[in-house]
Each structure stands twice: as structure tokens, then as C-alpha cells.
Design a protein around this motif. Structure first.
Motif, PDB file in Angstrom:
ATOM      1  N   ILE A   1      16.196 -64.021 -38.121  1.00 48.89           N
ATOM      2  CA  ILE A   1      16.990 -63.438 -37.038  1.00 48.89           C
ATOM      3  C   ILE A   1      16.784 -64.223 -35.741  1.00 48.89           C
ATOM      4  O   ILE A   1      17.724 -64.595 -35.054  1.00 48.89           O
ATOM      5  CB  ILE A   1      16.579 -61.963 -36.833  1.00 48.89           C
ATOM      6  CG1 ILE A   1      17.038 -61.117 -38.021  1.00 48.89           C
ATOM      7  CG2 ILE A   1      17.164 -61.415 -35.531  1.00 48.89           C
ATOM      8  CD1 ILE A   1      16.497 -59.698 -38.020  1.00 48.89           C
ATOM      9  N   PHE A   2      15.521 -64.499 -35.406  1.00 45.83           N
ATOM     10  CA  PHE A   2      15.229 -65.101 -34.103  1.00 45.83           C
ATOM     11  C   PHE A   2      15.526 -66.596 -34.080  1.00 45.83           C
ATOM     12  O   PHE A   2      15.751 -67.162 -33.015  1.00 45.83           O
ATOM     13  CB  PHE A   2      13.781 -64.790 -33.694  1.00 45.83           C
ATOM     14  CG  PHE A   2      13.620 -63.377 -33.188  1.00 45.83           C
ATOM     15  CD1 PHE A   2      13.689 -63.091 -31.840  1.00 45.83           C
ATOM     16  CD2 PHE A   2      13.446 -62.322 -34.075  1.00 45.83           C
ATOM     17  CE1 PHE A   2      13.584 -61.787 -31.371  1.00 45.83           C
ATOM     18  CE2 PHE A   2      13.336 -61.011 -33.628  1.00 45.83           C
ATOM     19  CZ  PHE A   2      13.405 -60.744 -32.271  1.00 45.83           C
ATOM     20  N   SER A   3      15.582 -67.251 -35.250  1.00 45.86           N
ATOM     21  CA  SER A   3      15.914 -68.690 -35.274  1.00 45.86           C
ATOM     22  C   SER A   3      17.336 -68.950 -34.818  1.00 45.86           C
ATOM     23  O   SER A   3      17.680 -70.072 -34.472  1.00 45.86           O
ATOM     24  CB  SER A   3      15.759 -69.255 -36.691  1.00 45.86           C
ATOM     25  OG  SER A   3      14.405 -69.329 -37.014  1.00 45.86           O
ATOM     26  N   LYS A   4      18.181 -67.901 -34.840  1.00 43.64           N
ATOM     27  CA  LYS A   4      19.557 -68.096 -34.384  1.00 43.64           C
ATOM     28  C   LYS A   4      19.589 -68.459 -32.902  1.00 43.64           C
ATOM     29  O   LYS A   4      20.598 -68.908 -32.387  1.00 43.64           O
ATOM     30  CB  LYS A   4      20.358 -66.800 -34.572  1.00 43.64           C
ATOM     31  CG  LYS A   4      20.408 -66.322 -36.005  1.00 43.64           C
ATOM     32  CD  LYS A   4      21.697 -66.743 -36.673  1.00 43.64           C
ATOM     33  CE  LYS A   4      21.821 -66.161 -38.053  1.00 43.64           C
ATOM     34  NZ  LYS A   4      21.328 -67.028 -39.104  1.00 43.64           N
ATOM     35  N   PHE A   5      18.490 -68.220 -32.188  1.00 43.57           N
ATOM     36  CA  PHE A   5      18.491 -68.425 -30.731  1.00 43.57           C
ATOM     37  C   PHE A   5      17.653 -69.624 -30.322  1.00 43.57           C
ATOM     38  O   PHE A   5      17.425 -69.840 -29.152  1.00 43.57           O
ATOM     39  CB  PHE A   5      17.981 -67.159 -30.036  1.00 43.57           C
ATOM     40  CG  PHE A   5      18.911 -66.007 -30.241  1.00 43.57           C
ATOM     41  CD1 PHE A   5      19.943 -65.767 -29.353  1.00 43.57           C
ATOM     42  CD2 PHE A   5      18.807 -65.206 -31.364  1.00 43.57           C
ATOM     43  CE1 PHE A   5      20.845 -64.742 -29.570  1.00 43.57           C
ATOM     44  CE2 PHE A   5      19.702 -64.178 -31.586  1.00 43.57           C
ATOM     45  CZ  PHE A   5      20.718 -63.941 -30.686  1.00 43.57           C
ATOM     46  N   GLY A   6      17.162 -70.403 -31.290  1.00 44.60           N
ATOM     47  CA  GLY A   6      16.364 -71.565 -30.920  1.00 44.60           C
ATOM     48  C   GLY A   6      15.231 -71.765 -31.912  1.00 44.60           C
ATOM     49  O   GLY A   6      15.055 -70.986 -32.849  1.00 44.60           O
TER      50      GLY A   6
ATOM     51  N   ASN B   1      15.179 -69.946 -24.675  1.00 43.75           N
ATOM     52  CA  ASN B   1      15.564 -69.348 -25.948  1.00 43.75           C
ATOM     53  C   ASN B   1      15.034 -67.923 -26.038  1.00 43.75           C
ATOM     54  O   ASN B   1      15.714 -67.029 -26.540  1.00 43.75           O
ATOM     55  CB  ASN B   1      15.008 -70.164 -27.110  1.00 43.75           C
ATOM     56  CG  ASN B   1      15.504 -71.591 -27.084  1.00 43.75           C
ATOM     57  OD1 ASN B   1      14.740 -72.489 -26.814  1.00 43.75           O
ATOM     58  ND2 ASN B   1      16.777 -71.807 -27.333  1.00 43.75           N
ATOM     59  N   ALA B   2      13.800 -67.722 -25.552  1.00 46.32           N
ATOM     60  CA  ALA B   2      13.216 -66.376 -25.594  1.00 46.32           C
ATOM     61  C   ALA B   2      14.075 -65.429 -24.773  1.00 46.32           C
ATOM     62  O   ALA B   2      14.355 -64.300 -25.177  1.00 46.32           O
ATOM     63  CB  ALA B   2      11.777 -66.422 -25.058  1.00 46.32           C
ATOM     64  N   HIS B   3      14.538 -65.903 -23.635  1.00 47.26           N
ATOM     65  CA  HIS B   3      15.352 -65.045 -22.774  1.00 47.26           C
ATOM     66  C   HIS B   3      16.650 -64.637 -23.476  1.00 47.26           C
ATOM     67  O   HIS B   3      17.038 -63.480 -23.469  1.00 47.26           O
ATOM     68  CB  HIS B   3      15.684 -65.756 -21.466  1.00 47.26           C
ATOM     69  CG  HIS B   3      16.535 -64.901 -20.569  1.00 47.26           C
ATOM     70  ND1 HIS B   3      16.016 -64.121 -19.584  1.00 47.26           N
ATOM     71  CD2 HIS B   3      17.867 -64.660 -20.587  1.00 47.26           C
ATOM     72  CE1 HIS B   3      17.001 -63.444 -19.005  1.00 47.26           C
ATOM     73  NE2 HIS B   3      18.139 -63.769 -19.592  1.00 47.26           N
ATOM     74  N   TYR B   4      17.317 -65.619 -24.088  1.00 48.52           N
ATOM     75  CA  TYR B   4      18.580 -65.294 -24.747  1.00 48.52           C
ATOM     76  C   TYR B   4      18.360 -64.355 -25.919  1.00 48.52           C
ATOM     77  O   TYR B   4      19.147 -63.443 -26.142  1.00 48.52           O
ATOM     78  CB  TYR B   4      19.297 -66.564 -25.205  1.00 48.52           C
ATOM     79  CG  TYR B   4      19.924 -67.261 -24.045  1.00 48.52           C
ATOM     80  CD1 TYR B   4      20.849 -66.582 -23.254  1.00 48.52           C
ATOM     81  CD2 TYR B   4      19.576 -68.552 -23.694  1.00 48.52           C
ATOM     82  CE1 TYR B   4      21.407 -67.191 -22.152  1.00 48.52           C
ATOM     83  CE2 TYR B   4      20.137 -69.162 -22.583  1.00 48.52           C
ATOM     84  CZ  TYR B   4      21.053 -68.482 -21.821  1.00 48.52           C
ATOM     85  OH  TYR B   4      21.598 -69.066 -20.735  1.00 48.52           O
ATOM     86  N   ALA B   5      17.297 -64.589 -26.680  1.00 44.15           N
ATOM     87  CA  ALA B   5      17.030 -63.712 -27.823  1.00 44.15           C
ATOM     88  C   ALA B   5      16.786 -62.294 -27.329  1.00 44.15           C
ATOM     89  O   ALA B   5      17.306 -61.327 -27.881  1.00 44.15           O
ATOM     90  CB  ALA B   5      15.815 -64.231 -28.591  1.00 44.15           C
ATOM     91  N   LYS B   6      16.023 -62.168 -26.243  1.00 38.40           N
ATOM     92  CA  LYS B   6      15.730 -60.830 -25.712  1.00 38.40           C
ATOM     93  C   LYS B   6      17.029 -60.168 -25.244  1.00 38.40           C
ATOM     94  O   LYS B   6      17.303 -59.007 -25.538  1.00 38.40           O
ATOM     95  CB  LYS B   6      14.724 -60.930 -24.559  1.00 38.40           C
ATOM     96  CG  LYS B   6      14.421 -59.583 -23.901  1.00 38.40           C
ATOM     97  CD  LYS B   6      13.410 -59.754 -22.766  1.00 38.40           C
ATOM     98  CE  LYS B   6      12.969 -58.436 -22.182  1.00 38.40           C
ATOM     99  NZ  LYS B   6      14.038 -57.578 -21.677  1.00 38.40           N
ATOM    100  N   MET B   7      17.861 -60.939 -24.517  1.00 35.96           N
ATOM    101  CA  MET B   7      19.117 -60.372 -24.002  1.00 35.96           C
ATOM    102  C   MET B   7      20.008 -59.874 -25.139  1.00 35.96           C
ATOM    103  O   MET B   7      20.618 -58.821 -25.057  1.00 35.96           O
ATOM    104  CB  MET B   7      19.900 -61.446 -23.222  1.00 35.96           C
ATOM    105  CG  MET B   7      19.770 -61.302 -21.737  1.00 35.96           C
ATOM    106  SD  MET B   7      20.627 -62.561 -20.752  1.00 35.96           S
ATOM    107  CE  MET B   7      22.196 -62.833 -21.488  1.00 35.96           C
ATOM    108  N   ALA B   8      20.047 -60.649 -26.216  1.00 38.31           N
ATOM    109  CA  ALA B   8      21.004 -60.317 -27.277  1.00 38.31           C
ATOM    110  C   ALA B   8      20.459 -59.289 -28.259  1.00 38.31           C
ATOM    111  O   ALA B   8      21.216 -58.504 -28.818  1.00 38.31           O
ATOM    112  CB  ALA B   8      21.379 -61.592 -28.027  1.00 38.31           C
ATOM    113  N   LEU B   9      19.145 -59.302 -28.499  1.00 37.69           N
ATOM    114  CA  LEU B   9      18.623 -58.516 -29.621  1.00 37.69           C
ATOM    115  C   LEU B   9      17.926 -57.223 -29.214  1.00 37.69           C
ATOM    116  O   LEU B   9      17.764 -56.328 -30.038  1.00 37.69           O
ATOM    117  CB  LEU B   9      17.626 -59.370 -30.426  1.00 37.69           C
ATOM    118  CG  LEU B   9      18.215 -60.616 -31.103  1.00 37.69           C
ATOM    119  CD1 LEU B   9      17.110 -61.425 -31.763  1.00 37.69           C
ATOM    120  CD2 LEU B   9      19.261 -60.235 -32.123  1.00 37.69           C
ATOM    121  N   ASP B  10      17.491 -57.110 -27.960  1.00 39.96           N
ATOM    122  CA  ASP B  10      16.739 -55.915 -27.562  1.00 39.96           C
ATOM    123  C   ASP B  10      17.594 -54.664 -27.801  1.00 39.96           C
ATOM    124  O   ASP B  10      18.737 -54.590 -27.348  1.00 39.96           O
ATOM    125  CB  ASP B  10      16.351 -56.025 -26.083  1.00 39.96           C
ATOM    126  CG  ASP B  10      15.392 -54.923 -25.670  1.00 39.96           C
ATOM    127  OD1 ASP B  10      14.702 -54.381 -26.548  1.00 39.96           O
ATOM    128  OD2 ASP B  10      15.357 -54.597 -24.469  1.00 39.96           O
TER     129      ASP B  10
END
Length: 526
Positions: free
Chosen positions: A173-178, A203-212
Motif C-alpha cells: 500500500i505505502f510503496s504507491k507513494f514512494g 513521500n511520507a507526507h503524501y502517504a499520510k495525506m492520502a491514506l490517513d
């Protein structure tokens, strides 16, 4: 347009709100894009995410009642790149196709419109992140350069854990963001938690924005995501509880046997998602947002299940495809288009794409030299190179990279005419990521006007280096040796495009005394 817009005035004097008849003549390019057929429940951040990979998004107007939105990019060039990218590959938001075209408006004036607060807040959040990977003035260059709250490490708590969530599932799941470097999973306060480290805080920021707040499975396994106070993880064992993807040499420790039976049960769970991405269309061009922000819900799934965050068969069997081993799901060959045919060479593409992974082969198309295939060591590296390089300018043209349908680059047969356009670099000494655990994994940054130079011999002066870059056609804006280590320096050039060209030309340049200059993009500014 004048400023006296009513809440509908932004599009009243254009013909953007006419019924679309399919044969409407396309507008001339504009940095304002008109989006149609937007799902009613879509968020501002999701709409912005469509534009982010191509450049800075400067304004947004949502017309939810009309299922439309206007997105303003910082430059017309970014808008053109975006339209060109999404013309063959229709973007989806929440699994609905969205249609993008140029607006009749040259800019959006939304200052006095009602209901703009959320759009402005979303834009501010994004621009803070985009500048978040720049150094704060006066910060030391080697650490502490990212804005507060911008650790590359996320802390993930999974609530309503009705089905097991494995390290493999999280990685997927998280590899989709970097690029995910490390994951540690554990149970604390009766909650399943994980720490996950990206190569880059962005990448951490985008993953958090999209997945939280999203659910992995239908109505359960909800992700709660925060930035960790840690900036780096120390992984001792590679097993089903912890993994360091940069080090394949770690022992397994006394990890539990793999979770195959429960995994199998989880995969029979209602609402598990099994439609893998359809080729290139599934991948977002740049920052690493999956096309649909990855959160669309395919038909038949309950609301809120993570749509295309597909769990592939390698995860089902509990075997993670680890970088450098065979069989990472996905493709490692990129199709690179819109190159400058007069200036690009296989070696130039090898050096540039080599910043984000080990390039094995490059083929510039014999009949269409503005197109090339670049084969990376694995799918992770291909995704990373695509995320960082698509939309960047090189030799006056905006480069585009997408996943190719080819699985490998073929070398020409004996006697086949090729003009040296196909090159095999698999045994090159210039690969940056050959050594597991190499520091280079932690120093992957987007292209920037500031370059990090290293391996400088003691006799080489500031002027020698400035002259080297000036002779390569760059304008040098600033230069600084590292105080603690004169083998390294930062040099700031006139533009990102200059820096990209300088990196291609001067990486591995012979400085004498058996020293070859190493050039990378820096996250710092001078």
C-alpha cells in the motif's frame, strides 16, 4: 476577468458551463484547467493531487453542484504537460473517470468567493510540503533541514483489525507513494502498529495525506497515520515483523513463521481488492500519487475500502518481493518521451535515471529519437525514477516517463543497424545502488537547482569548480564547501533544468589525482 465575481461568475463569461457536445473545438492551452464529471464526495486534496506531479498548483475552484472544478497551475507549461499526460490515460477519482481540458480563463480570481476556505487550506497544506523539502535558512546542511513535522518515518496504527494486516500488505500500500526503506511492526496497548520509513519526507507526507483514515478492507482495518518523532529506523532482522529493504543480508532472527494460513483467510475476506493496476495507466506520473489517489472504491466494494491498493499474489503467499531479487510485481522498463533528439544520448539517460536506481539498459528509438526505453534494476526503482523525473525539463523539452509495456530492453542482433542507440550498462561501475544499505538510498531527492558534489580532491579550488560548471553552460548562483569535509560542496545553479544538464555532463568528471566528481541533487539550499 474583473474581480467582481459572483459565486458563479468565474465561469459565467466563458463557455465552460455549456453542455459539452464532444465536438467542441479544444481551447488553446491555458494554465487553468477545467475538470468535469468529478464525484460529488471528492476532497480538495484529491483534485489537487491530479496536478501535483506536474508542478505547483496555485488555485482551485470546486463547483460540486455541477461536478466540475477549475485547477490553476503555476505555469502554462505544467498545464500542457498535465493535459498531454492525461489525454491517453484518463485519470480517475474514486474510480470515476474525470475529464480534463484547457479552460477559456487565463487565471482564476477566487479571492471573494464563498466556500473557498477549504480549497485555500488544501493548497496551503500542499505548498508547505512542496517547500518542506527545502532547507531552512541557516540550518546545518547535513541534518535538520526538513521543516518540523516532516520526518520520513510514519507511525501507523490499525484500528478495527478484523483481518490480519501483514508487513507485505503495508509495503504494498505505502510503496504507491514512494520508496519504502524499512518497516517495523509491533503490538502496543493491544493495537497493531507499524513504523515505516520512506526515502524522502515528501513521500511520507503524501502517504499520510492520502491514506490517513482510510480502510484497507471493507469497513475495517482503518489506518491512523502520524509522523514519528524518529527520523530513522534501526532494523536488526528481516522477517515478517520487521524488514530493511536496503539490506538483504540481515539475519531473520527468531521471527514467527510466515502468516500464510491467516493471510489466506484474509484474502477470502469480503471486500479484499484484487484488481491489479492495468499497466501504465495505473501509475501516476510524478510525485507518487497513484492515479486515483489510490483510494477509489471499485464497484461492489463497501465505501472506504482502498480501491486499487491491490494486494498481489506475492503478498498472499506471504513472500515479499525484495528489491534486487527476481520478480518484483510491476514493470522495471520506462518509456521516456518528448526528449530532445539532437542532444540526448544513451549515456545521458543512464546518468540521469541512475540517480534514482541502477539503469541496466537504454534504447533510444531508431525511427523516433525523441522516445527511449530505460530498463531499471527493479519496479521500485522504475517507479521512483518516473515519480521524480516525469515533467522535468531537459534540453528545452518537458520529459515524460511512463511504464512501458515491454518487460525488458532487447539488445540489437548481430549486424542490425543501431547507430549506437542501444547500450547495456548492467556492468557499469557507476551504479549508485549496488551495495545493500548504501547511503545513497537515503539521499534520493527530487531534481533541484542545488547540487551536492563529493569526492573533490584537496587541490581543487572553488574557482576550479565554478569554472567547470560555467564551461558546461551553467550560471553559478552560489557555492559552498562543507565545513567539516572539504571533499564535499553544494553548488546552486540558475535553474533545475541547468542542474539536471550539469549532473548528466559532470557526474563522474575526472578531477585528477584519481578523483572522479560525484554529483547528486541536494535537498538543501545555500
Amino acid at each position: 476577468m474583473n474581480n467582481s465575481t459572483s459565486s458563479t461568475g468565474v465561469y459565467a463569461n466563458g463557455n465552460d458551463n455549456k453542455k459539452f457536445k464532444g465536438d467542441r473545438p479544444p481551447c488553446s492551452p491555458s494554465r487553468v484547467l477545467h475538470l468535469r464529471k468529478i464525484p460529488s464526495d471528492v476532497t480538495e486534496a484529491e483534485v489537487i493531487s491530479l496536478g501535483l506531479p506536474f508542478g505547483k498548483v496555485t488555485n482551485l475552484l470546486m463547483l460540486k453542484g455541477k461536478s466540475q472544478a477549475f485547477l490553476e497551475m503555476a505555469s502554462e507549461e505544467a498545464a500542457v504537460t498535465m493535459v498531454n499526460y492525461y489525454t491517453p490515460v484518463t485519470p480517475h477519482l474514486r474510480s470515476q473517470p474525470v475529464f480534463i481540458q484547457y479552460s477559456n480563463h487565463r487565471e482564476l480570481k477566487t479571492d471573494n468567493l464563498p466556500n473557498q476556505a477549504r480549497a485555500q487550506a488544501a493548497l496551503q497544506a500542499v505548498s508547505a510540503v512542496q517547500s518542506g523539502n527545502l532547507a531552512l535558512p541557516g540550518a546545518p546542511t547535513n541534518e535538520g533541514t526538513v521543516l518540523p513535522g516532516q520526518s520520513p518515518v510514519l507511525r501507523i496504527i490499525i484500528e478495527n483489525l478484523f483481518y490480519p494486516v501483514t508487513l507485505e500488505v503495508l509495503h504494498q500500500i505505502f510503496s504507491k507513494f514512494g520508496t519504502v526503506l524499512k518497516i517495523i511492526t509491533f503490538t502496543k496497548n493491544n493495537q497493531f502498529q507499524a513504523l515505516l520509513q520512506y526515502a524522502d519526507p515528501l513521500n511520507a507526507h503524501y502517504a499520510k495525506m492520502a491514506l490517513d483514515g482510510q480502510n484497507i478492507y471493507n469497513a475495517c482495518c482503518t489506518l491512523r497515520i502520524d509522523f514519528s518523532k524518529l527520523t530513522s529506523l534501526n532494523v536488526k532482522y528481516n522477517n515478517d515483523k520487521s524488514r530493511d529493504f536496503t539490506r538483504l543480508d540481515l539475519p531473520t532472527g527468531d521471527g514467527q513463521p510466515s502468516l500464510e494460513p491467516p493471510m489466506a483467510a484474509a484474502f477470502g475476506a469480503p471486500g479484499i481488492i484484487s484488481s491489479p493496476y492495468a499497466g501504465a495507466a495505473g501509475f501516476a506520473p510524478a510525485i507518487g500519487f497513484p492515479q486515483a489517489t489510490g483510494l477509489s472504491v471499485p464497484a461492489g466494494l463497501g465505501p472506504g475500502a482502498l480501491g486499487p491498493l491491490t494486494i498481489t499474489s506475492s503478498a498472499v503467499t506471504g513472500r515479499m518481493a525484495i528489491p534486487g531479487t527476481s520478480g518484483i510485481p510491476g514493470n522495471s522498463v520506462l518509456l521516456v518521451t518528448n526528449l530532445n533528439p539532437d542532444l540526448i544520448t544513451p549515456h545521458g539517460l543512464f546518468i540521469l535515471f541512475g540517480v534514482y536506481g541502477d539503469v541496466h539498459r537504454v534504447k533510444i528509438m531508431f525511427n523516433k529519437k525523441e522516445n527511449a526505453l530505460v530498463q531499471m534494476a527493479d519496479a521500485n526503482q522504475a517507479q521512483l525514477a518516473m515519480n521524480h523525473l516525469s515533467g522535468q525539463r531537459l534540453y528545452g523539452k518537458v520529459l515524460r516517463a511512463t511504464l512501458s509495456k515491454h518487460q525488458a530492453v532487447q539488445l540489437p542482433r548481430e549486424g542490425q543497424e543501431d547507430q549506437g542507440l542501444t547500450k547495456d550498462f548492467s556492468n557499469s561501475p557507476l551504479h549508485r545502488f549496488k551495495k545493500p544499505g548504501s547511503k545513497n538510498f537515503q539521499n534520493i531527492f527530487p531534481p533541484s537547482a542545488t547540487l551536492h558534489l563529493s569526492n573533490i580532491p584537496p587541490s581543487v579550488t572553488v574557482d576550479d569548480l565554478k569554472n567547470l560548471f560555467t564551461e558546461a553552460g551553467c550560471s553559478v548562483k552560489a557555492f559552498k564547501f562543507f565545513q567539516k569535509d572539504r571533499k564535499m560542496a553544494l553548488i546552486q545553479l540558475g535553474s533545475v533544468e541547468e542542474a539536471i544538464q550539469a549532473l548528466i555532463e559532470l557526474h563522474n568528471h575526472d578531477l585528477g589525482e584519481n578523483h572522479h566528481l560525484r554529483v547528486s541533487f541536494s535537498k538543501s539550499t545555500i
